[in-house]
Design a protein around this motif. Sequence first.
Motif, short mmCIF file in Angstrom:
data_model
loop_
_atom_site.label_atom_id
_atom_site.label_comp_id
_atom_site.label_asym_id
_atom_site.label_seq_id
_atom_site.Cartn_x
_atom_site.Cartn_y
_atom_site.Cartn_z
N PRO A 135 1.11 -12.16 -8.59
CA PRO A 135 -0.24 -12.61 -8.98
C PRO A 135 -0.84 -11.79 -10.11
CG PRO A 135 -0.31 -11.44 -6.87
CD PRO A 135 1.14 -11.63 -7.21
N ASP A 136 -0.39 -10.53 -10.28
CA ASP A 136 -0.96 -9.69 -11.32
C ASP A 136 -0.58 -10.15 -12.72
OD1 ASP A 136 -2.24 -8.16 -9.47
OD2 ASP A 136 -0.80 -6.51 -9.50
N ALA A 137 0.31 -11.13 -12.83
CA ALA A 137 0.62 -11.69 -14.15
C ALA A 137 -0.63 -12.23 -14.82
CB ALA A 137 1.67 -12.79 -14.02
N LEU A 138 -1.64 -12.60 -14.03
CA LEU A 138 -2.85 -13.21 -14.58
C LEU A 138 -4.00 -12.23 -14.72
CD1 LEU A 138 -2.87 -16.54 -12.53
CD2 LEU A 138 -1.62 -15.99 -14.64
N ARG A 139 -3.82 -11.00 -14.27
CA ARG A 139 -4.95 -10.06 -14.27
C ARG A 139 -5.18 -9.45 -15.65
NH1 ARG A 139 -7.37 -8.45 -9.54
NH2 ARG A 139 -6.20 -8.85 -7.62
N ASN A 140 -6.46 -9.29 -15.99
CA ASN A 140 -6.88 -8.48 -17.12
C ASN A 140 -7.73 -7.34 -16.57
OD1 ASN A 140 -5.85 -9.99 -19.46
ND2 ASN A 140 -7.18 -11.60 -18.66
N LEU A 141 -7.58 -6.17 -17.18
CA LEU A 141 -8.28 -4.98 -16.69
C LEU A 141 -9.23 -4.49 -17.78
CD1 LEU A 141 -5.15 -3.24 -15.13
CD2 LEU A 141 -6.81 -4.73 -13.98
N ASN A 142 -10.25 -5.29 -18.05
CA ASN A 142 -11.16 -4.99 -19.15
C ASN A 142 -12.45 -4.31 -18.72
OD1 ASN A 142 -9.59 -6.14 -21.28
ND2 ASN A 142 -10.14 -8.16 -20.51
N THR A 143 -12.84 -4.46 -17.46
CA THR A 143 -14.12 -3.94 -17.00
C THR A 143 -13.93 -3.11 -15.73
OG1 THR A 143 -14.58 -5.83 -15.53
CG2 THR A 143 -15.23 -6.04 -17.86
N PRO A 144 -14.89 -2.26 -15.39
CA PRO A 144 -14.79 -1.52 -14.13
C PRO A 144 -14.61 -2.42 -12.92
CG PRO A 144 -16.48 -0.54 -15.50
CD PRO A 144 -16.06 -1.81 -16.18
N ALA A 145 -15.29 -3.57 -12.90
CA ALA A 145 -15.16 -4.48 -11.75
C ALA A 145 -13.74 -5.02 -11.65
CB ALA A 145 -16.16 -5.62 -11.87
N GLU A 146 -13.14 -5.39 -12.77
CA GLU A 146 -11.76 -5.89 -12.75
C GLU A 146 -10.79 -4.80 -12.31
OE1 GLU A 146 -12.08 -9.35 -16.20
OE2 GLU A 146 -11.55 -7.30 -16.76
N TRP A 147 -11.04 -3.59 -12.75
CA TRP A 147 -10.18 -2.47 -12.34
C TRP A 147 -10.27 -2.24 -10.83
CZ3 TRP A 147 -6.36 0.36 -14.29
CH2 TRP A 147 -6.00 1.53 -13.62
N ARG A 148 -11.50 -2.20 -10.30
CA ARG A 148 -11.67 -1.96 -8.87
C ARG A 148 -11.03 -3.08 -8.06
NH1 ARG A 148 -16.86 -0.30 -10.66
NH2 ARG A 148 -17.74 -2.33 -10.13
N ALA A 149 -11.15 -4.31 -8.51
CA ALA A 149 -10.56 -5.44 -7.78
C ALA A 149 -9.04 -5.33 -7.74
CB ALA A 149 -10.98 -6.76 -8.42
N TRP A 150 -8.45 -4.92 -8.85
CA TRP A 150 -6.99 -4.76 -8.88
C TRP A 150 -6.54 -3.65 -7.94
CZ3 TRP A 150 -3.87 -1.11 -12.16
CH2 TRP A 150 -2.50 -1.31 -11.94
N ARG A 151 -7.24 -2.53 -7.98
CA ARG A 151 -6.82 -1.40 -7.13
C ARG A 151 -7.01 -1.75 -5.65
NH1 ARG A 151 -3.22 0.00 -8.81
NH2 ARG A 151 -3.17 1.83 -7.48
N ARG A 152 -8.07 -2.49 -5.31
CA ARG A 152 -8.25 -2.91 -3.91
C ARG A 152 -7.10 -3.83 -3.49
NH1 ARG A 152 -13.83 -3.40 -5.25
NH2 ARG A 152 -13.56 -5.64 -5.62
N ALA A 153 -6.75 -4.78 -4.36
CA ALA A 153 -5.65 -5.70 -4.04
C ALA A 153 -4.33 -4.95 -3.88
CB ALA A 153 -5.53 -6.76 -5.13
N ALA A 154 -4.10 -3.96 -4.74
CA ALA A 154 -2.88 -3.18 -4.65
C ALA A 154 -2.85 -2.38 -3.35
CB ALA A 154 -2.75 -2.24 -5.85
N ASP A 155 -3.98 -1.80 -2.97
CA ASP A 155 -4.04 -1.03 -1.72
C ASP A 155 -3.79 -1.94 -0.52
OD1 ASP A 155 -4.54 1.27 -3.12
OD2 ASP A 155 -6.71 1.20 -2.82
N CYS A 156 -4.33 -3.18 -0.57
CA CYS A 156 -4.12 -4.11 0.53
C CYS A 156 -2.65 -4.49 0.66
CB CYS A 156 -4.96 -5.37 0.33
SG CYS A 156 -6.72 -5.11 0.59
#
Length: 205
Positions: free
Chosen positions: A181-202
């Motif tokens: 699913p991370d093929a679609l992620r962009n990490l441009n903002t603090p909110a996007e970064w936090r969402a990715w790290r939460r998903a990775a932790d899960c």
Amino acid sequence: MASHSEPGPPGAPAAAVVLAAGASRRMGQPKALLEVEGRPLICAHVAALVAAGLPRVVVVLGAWAPALRRALRTLPAPAQAALEIAENPAWESTHMIDSVAQALPRIPEEGTVLLTPVDVPPAPPAVVAALVAAGAPACAAHGGQPGHPLLVDRGALEAAVAAGSLRALDPPPRQIATPWPDALRNLNTPAEWRAWRRAADCRKG
């Protein structure tokens, strides 16, 4: 850092390019230096590409270049051997394709090239392998949506640089479906970064 490199495994791209010249204004700090499992994101990209069999990884710097160079010096020896650094001196007034142009002289004239911006999650080896198996031009996709990274022929990449846009790639990249699913992620903002790290932790939990 490498001035040349040995060929990778049969069928592997000749090189990868990591685009890391931007100022990270929306993030408010250098995205490439955000920590992923104990190391800067830019180092995680290089390490993942080397683990996937890339014999040469060209990182294009611009803003934050001194700090990113220091971070890249912490990579282990195998990654250092594959690493080359280019700079886009006009990063403030140019676009991503201009950073690609800075990488071209460091890419072998034959073969395919894997292209990724730094502000996305590093691609796992299985995703790189799926693109290589499909052949260029191709991009990783998920849920029917195109994402990253992008695999292109070196000649087609040079033509796109001459045309001034990756949208000029001809033929356009095919979408290669992946379960990532991370093929679609962009990490441009603090909110996007936090969402990715939460998903990775899960996923790890």
